[in-house]
Design a protein around this motif. Structure first.
Motif, PDB file in Angstrom:
ATOM      1  N   MET A  26      49.680 -62.672 -34.209  1.00 25.33           N
ATOM      2  CA  MET A  26      48.337 -62.366 -34.689  1.00 25.33           C
ATOM      3  C   MET A  26      47.498 -61.700 -33.614  1.00 25.33           C
ATOM      4  O   MET A  26      47.443 -62.148 -32.488  1.00 25.33           O
ATOM      5  CB  MET A  26      47.630 -63.634 -35.166  1.00 25.33           C
ATOM      6  CG  MET A  26      48.308 -64.306 -36.327  1.00 25.33           C
ATOM      7  SD  MET A  26      47.334 -65.679 -36.941  1.00 25.33           S
ATOM      8  CE  MET A  26      48.483 -66.394 -38.086  1.00 25.33           C
ATOM      9  N   GLN A  27      46.831 -60.617 -34.011  1.00 27.10           N
ATOM     10  CA  GLN A  27      45.913 -59.953 -33.108  1.00 27.10           C
ATOM     11  C   GLN A  27      44.591 -60.701 -33.099  1.00 27.10           C
ATOM     12  O   GLN A  27      44.262 -61.422 -34.032  1.00 27.10           O
ATOM     13  CB  GLN A  27      45.686 -58.509 -33.559  1.00 27.10           C
ATOM     14  CG  GLN A  27      46.950 -57.662 -33.521  1.00 27.10           C
ATOM     15  CD  GLN A  27      46.715 -56.304 -34.134  1.00 27.10           C
ATOM     16  OE1 GLN A  27      45.651 -56.041 -34.685  1.00 27.10           O
ATOM     17  NE2 GLN A  27      47.716 -55.438 -34.045  1.00 27.10           N
ATOM     18  N   PHE A  65      41.335 -60.354 -33.889  1.00 26.11           N
ATOM     19  CA  PHE A  65      40.338 -59.551 -34.577  1.00 26.11           C
ATOM     20  C   PHE A  65      38.953 -59.962 -34.094  1.00 26.11           C
ATOM     21  O   PHE A  65      38.635 -61.135 -33.955  1.00 26.11           O
ATOM     22  CB  PHE A  65      40.456 -59.738 -36.093  1.00 26.11           C
ATOM     23  CG  PHE A  65      41.732 -59.187 -36.636  1.00 26.11           C
ATOM     24  CD1 PHE A  65      41.975 -57.827 -36.614  1.00 26.11           C
ATOM     25  CD2 PHE A  65      42.717 -60.024 -37.106  1.00 26.11           C
ATOM     26  CE1 PHE A  65      43.166 -57.311 -37.098  1.00 26.11           C
ATOM     27  CE2 PHE A  65      43.908 -59.522 -37.588  1.00 26.11           C
ATOM     28  CZ  PHE A  65      44.131 -58.158 -37.590  1.00 26.11           C
ATOM     29  N   VAL A 123      44.382 -52.145 -39.795  1.00 29.02           N
ATOM     30  CA  VAL A 123      45.398 -52.754 -38.937  1.00 29.02           C
ATOM     31  C   VAL A 123      46.531 -51.773 -38.659  1.00 29.02           C
ATOM     32  O   VAL A 123      47.008 -51.634 -37.536  1.00 29.02           O
ATOM     33  CB  VAL A 123      45.959 -54.037 -39.595  1.00 29.02           C
ATOM     34  CG1 VAL A 123      47.188 -54.544 -38.840  1.00 29.02           C
ATOM     35  CG2 VAL A 123      44.888 -55.119 -39.654  1.00 29.02           C
ATOM     36  N   ASP A 154      54.736 -57.474 -37.668  1.00 25.16           N
ATOM     37  CA  ASP A 154      53.460 -58.022 -37.201  1.00 25.16           C
ATOM     38  C   ASP A 154      52.279 -57.322 -37.860  1.00 25.16           C
ATOM     39  O   ASP A 154      51.246 -57.943 -38.110  1.00 25.16           O
ATOM     40  CB  ASP A 154      53.353 -57.911 -35.683  1.00 25.16           C
ATOM     41  CG  ASP A 154      54.213 -58.926 -34.949  1.00 25.16           C
ATOM     42  OD1 ASP A 154      54.572 -59.948 -35.571  1.00 25.16           O
ATOM     43  OD2 ASP A 154      54.515 -58.708 -33.761  1.00 25.16           O
ATOM     44  N   ASP A 155      52.406 -56.030 -38.142  1.00 29.61           N
ATOM     45  CA  ASP A 155      51.328 -55.322 -38.836  1.00 29.61           C
ATOM     46  C   ASP A 155      51.064 -55.946 -40.197  1.00 29.61           C
ATOM     47  O   ASP A 155      49.910 -56.106 -40.617  1.00 29.61           O
ATOM     48  CB  ASP A 155      51.690 -53.841 -39.014  1.00 29.61           C
ATOM     49  CG  ASP A 155      51.587 -53.047 -37.731  1.00 29.61           C
ATOM     50  OD1 ASP A 155      50.937 -53.533 -36.778  1.00 29.61           O
ATOM     51  OD2 ASP A 155      52.146 -51.934 -37.675  1.00 29.61           O
ATOM     52  N   ASN A 171      49.452 -59.400 -39.539  1.00 24.75           N
ATOM     53  CA  ASN A 171      48.073 -59.269 -39.050  1.00 24.75           C
ATOM     54  C   ASN A 171      47.121 -58.819 -40.149  1.00 24.75           C
ATOM     55  O   ASN A 171      45.974 -59.274 -40.218  1.00 24.75           O
ATOM     56  CB  ASN A 171      48.032 -58.293 -37.877  1.00 24.75           C
ATOM     57  CG  ASN A 171      48.685 -58.866 -36.630  1.00 24.75           C
ATOM     58  OD1 ASN A 171      48.703 -60.066 -36.424  1.00 24.75           O
ATOM     59  ND2 ASN A 171      49.243 -57.999 -35.803  1.00 24.75           N
ATOM     60  N   THR A 191      46.568 -61.828 -42.379  1.00 23.71           N
ATOM     61  CA  THR A 191      45.729 -62.788 -41.657  1.00 23.71           C
ATOM     62  C   THR A 191      44.278 -62.324 -41.645  1.00 23.71           C
ATOM     63  O   THR A 191      43.347 -63.118 -41.845  1.00 23.71           O
ATOM     64  CB  THR A 191      46.237 -62.956 -40.210  1.00 23.71           C
ATOM     65  OG1 THR A 191      47.589 -63.401 -40.240  1.00 23.71           O
ATOM     66  CG2 THR A 191      45.400 -63.968 -39.453  1.00 23.71           C
ATOM     67  N   LYS A 192      44.092 -61.044 -41.422  1.00 19.75           N
ATOM     68  CA  LYS A 192      42.731 -60.479 -41.411  1.00 19.75           C
ATOM     69  C   LYS A 192      42.041 -60.692 -42.745  1.00 19.75           C
ATOM     70  O   LYS A 192      40.865 -61.074 -42.794  1.00 19.75           O
ATOM     71  CB  LYS A 192      42.797 -58.989 -41.071  1.00 19.75           C
ATOM     72  CG  LYS A 192      41.432 -58.296 -40.992  1.00 19.75           C
ATOM     73  CD  LYS A 192      41.598 -56.827 -40.642  1.00 19.75           C
ATOM     74  CE  LYS A 192      40.247 -56.114 -40.593  1.00 19.75           C
ATOM     75  NZ  LYS A 192      40.389 -54.671 -40.311  1.00 19.75           N
TER      76      LYS A 192
END
Length: 451
Positions: free
Chosen positions: A28-29, A31, A48, A432-433, A436, A439-440
Motif C-alpha cells: 500500500m502506498q 496516500f 494510481v 500493487d497498482d 493500491n 485501498t484508495k
C-alpha cells in the motif's frame, strides 16, 4: 457504466487487453503524500495507475509463428489429411499434460460440450442440470441435443453451481450434471461426484475456462465422465476458436470422435448422428506453438492471483472468489471478487467501478443476466418439439421453478471481474497498482457519494 454481457466468443472484442485492469491489494502506498493523492481521480485527484499498459493477449512468440508458417507451407490444412498433423499432435501433447490417455480437438468449447452430450446419448426427454451463471454455450450444448437444461442457483461467494440446489432439482428424467468451473477455479467436485454417484448421473465438467487447474491432485476435466475446454482467443490456451475434450474413458472418446466427425468413425463408417466439428490444422499449429511455455504462464498467473488475494482479503467490502477445499491451482482466466455495497455507504457497484476505472484499473460486472432470464426459455416453451417431448405441464413447472435469486444478486450488484489471461502476467508492481487503487477507494469511500 452500463454492464455488458460477456460471452466466450465476444469477450476479447468487448474488453481489449490494453484497457483491462487487475484487482488486488498489496504494497500500500501512503496516500496523502501530495495535495491531491487522497482525492479520487474521478473527482480530479491523481490516478494510481495512469496510462500504463498491461501485458498483451493473445500470446504470440517465435514458436507460434514458426508453427503457422510450417503449416501454411505444408498444404496440410485439414486434420483428415494427416494422422500426424498439428491437430493430432496437439491432441497427444495436451492429453499428456492433462494426465489422460486421449484428447479430441474440436472447433470450440461449445462444440466440445455438445459433442460430449451427444456421445453420452443424452437427448429428447432427458434433463441436464447446469448453472445459469455461464456462457450461453453451456446450455446451447444441451439444447442442440434437444435435452432440457435445468438451471440451479449458484453459491454467493464461489460463483459456482450450488450442489444443494442441484440436488433438489433432480427428477426421474435427470441424466447428467454439468458443473461449470467458473473463472477457471474448481466447482464443488466433492459434492457433485457424490450426487452423481447417488443418483446414477453423468458428470460433464465444463472446464472451458479452467485449463491446468488442479483439484486433489488431478487436472480439471479429468475427474468426471468427460471434460470440455475452450481455446477461444481470450482463454489461457487459445487459437482464435477451438475446443477440446478429455476423458479417462477410451470408449467414450471414440464415440466423441465419431460424433464430431459428422457421425463417421475412424473406420470410415457413418454410424450415428453428428455435426462436423473438426478443428483445423492452423488452430492446431497455434496451440502447439503455445504449449511448450503454457505452464510457465500458468504458474505466474497463480503467483500473482495468490498475491492479490492475500492482500484484497484485508480490504473491507471486497471478497476474493471463494475456493473449495481440494483446490490446488486455478486457471485464473478471470480474477473475481464479491462487492458489498453496505461497506461503501450503500454506493452501488456501478459507481465503484467507475471510480476504480478512473484510477487506471478497469474491472467489469461480467455477466449482465443469468441465463434463466434470457429469451431462450420462452422459445423452448413455445416450440412444438419441446411440448411434445416434455409435456406442457412439465414445461409450466419448469418455468415456475426457474428462479435463481443468488445469481440475480451477483449479476445485479456484487460481481467484480478482472479479465486475467493477460493482466495476471504482469509484475508485482502491476498487482500493487490494483491493490493500491482498491485501498484508495475504501479509505476515501465517502467521496464516492459525489461520483
Amino acid at each position: 457504466m452500463k454492464p455488458k454481457n460477456v460471452t466466450r466468443r465476444s469477450f476479447v472484442g468487448t474488453v481489449s487487453a490494453g484497457a483491462v485492469g487487475t484487482i488486488t491489494l498489496g504494497g500500500m502506498q501512503a496516500f496523502g503524500a501530495s495535495g491531491t493523492s487522497n482525492k479520487l481521480a474521478i473527482l480530479g485527484g491523481e490516478a494510481v495507475r495512469a496510462n500504463k499498459p498491461w501485458p498483451g493477449w493473445p500470446y504470440v512468440d517465435k514458436k507460434v509463428l514458426e508453427e503457422i508458417e510450417k503449416t501454411t507451407q505444408s498444404g496440410i490444412w485439414c486434420r483428415i489429411q494427416s494422422a500426424t498433423g498439428t491437430v493430432a499432435t496437439f491432441e497427444k501433447e495436451y492429453a499428456k499434460m492433462m494426465g489422460v490417455p486421449r484428447c479430441i480437438a474440436v472447433g470450440s468449447g461449445t462444440q466440445a460440450l455438445h459433442t460430449s452430450v451427444e456421445a453420452l446419448g443424452l437427448g429428447p426427454g432427458d434433463e441436464v442440470i447446469t448453472s445459469p451463471y455461464t456462457d450461453p454455450g453451456t446450455i446451447s450444448a444441451i439444447l442442440s441435443a434437444r435435452a432440457l437444461p435445468v438451471l440451479g442457483d449458484i453459491d454467493r461467494y464461489s460463483f459456482q453451481l450450488d450442489p444443494d440446489d442441484v440436488e433438489r432439482r433432480i427428477t426421474k428424467n435427470t441424466k447428467a450434471i454439468i458443473p461449470v468451473h467458473m473463472m477457471g477455479q474448481p466447482a464443488d467436485l466433492d459434492r457433485f461426484l457424490q450426487i452423481a454417484k447417488k443418483h446414477n448421473l453423468f458428470l460433464i465438467e465444463d472446464a472451458c475456462q479452467a485449463h491446468f487447474a488442479k483439484f486433489r491432485g488431478k487436472m480439471l476435466g479429468s475427474i468426471g465422465d468427460v471434460g470440455c475446454f475452450s481455446h477461444q482467443t481470450s482463454k489461457v490456451v487459445s487459437c482464435g476458436e477451438g475446443g477440446s475434450i478429455i476423458s479417462n474413458n477410451e470408449e467414450l472418446l471414440e464415440q466423441c470422435y465419431t460424433v464430431q466427425n459428422h457421425g463417421t468413425s475412424k473406420q470410415g463408417r457413418t454410424e450415428t448422428i453428428g455435426p462436423k466439428y473438426r478443428m483445423n490444422e492452423f488452430e492446431g499449429a497455434i496451440l502447439l506453438g503455445q504449449l511448450p511455455t503454457a505452464l510457465e504462464r500458468h504458474v505466474l498467473r497463480n503467483k500473482n492471483a495468490n498475491y492479490l488475494s492475500s492482500k484484497i482479503k484485508d480490504i473491507p467490502g471486497v471478497t476474493p472468489q471463494k475456493l473449495y477445499d481440494g483446490t490446488e491451482e486455478g486457471s485464473f482466466y478471470l480474477y473475481t471478487m464479491n462487492y458489498n455495497k453496505e461497506v461503501y455507504n450503500g454506493i452501488p457497484r456501478e459507481k465503484y467501478l467507475k471510480a476504480l476505472s478512473a484510477e487506471g484499473i478497469n474491472v467489469s460486472p461480467y455477466i449482465t443476466n443469468g441465463l434463466h432470464k434470457e429469451p431462450w426459455v420462452e422459445n423452448i416453451m413455445n416450440r412444438k418439439e419441446y411440448k411434445y417431448m416434455y409435456g406442457e405441464d412439465r414445461l409450466k413447472q419448469y418455468k415456475e421453478e426457474m428462479a435463481c435469486p443468488v445469481c440475480d444478486l451477483i449479476c445485479d450488484e456484487e460481481m467484480l471481474m478482472l479479465w486475467a489471461s493477460g493482466p495476471l502476467l504482469g509484475t508485482q508492481q502491476d498487482m500493487d497498482d490494483i491493490i493500491n487503487a482498491m485501498t484508495k477507494l475504501y479509505e476515501n469511500r465517502d467521496q464516492l457519494k459525489s461520483v
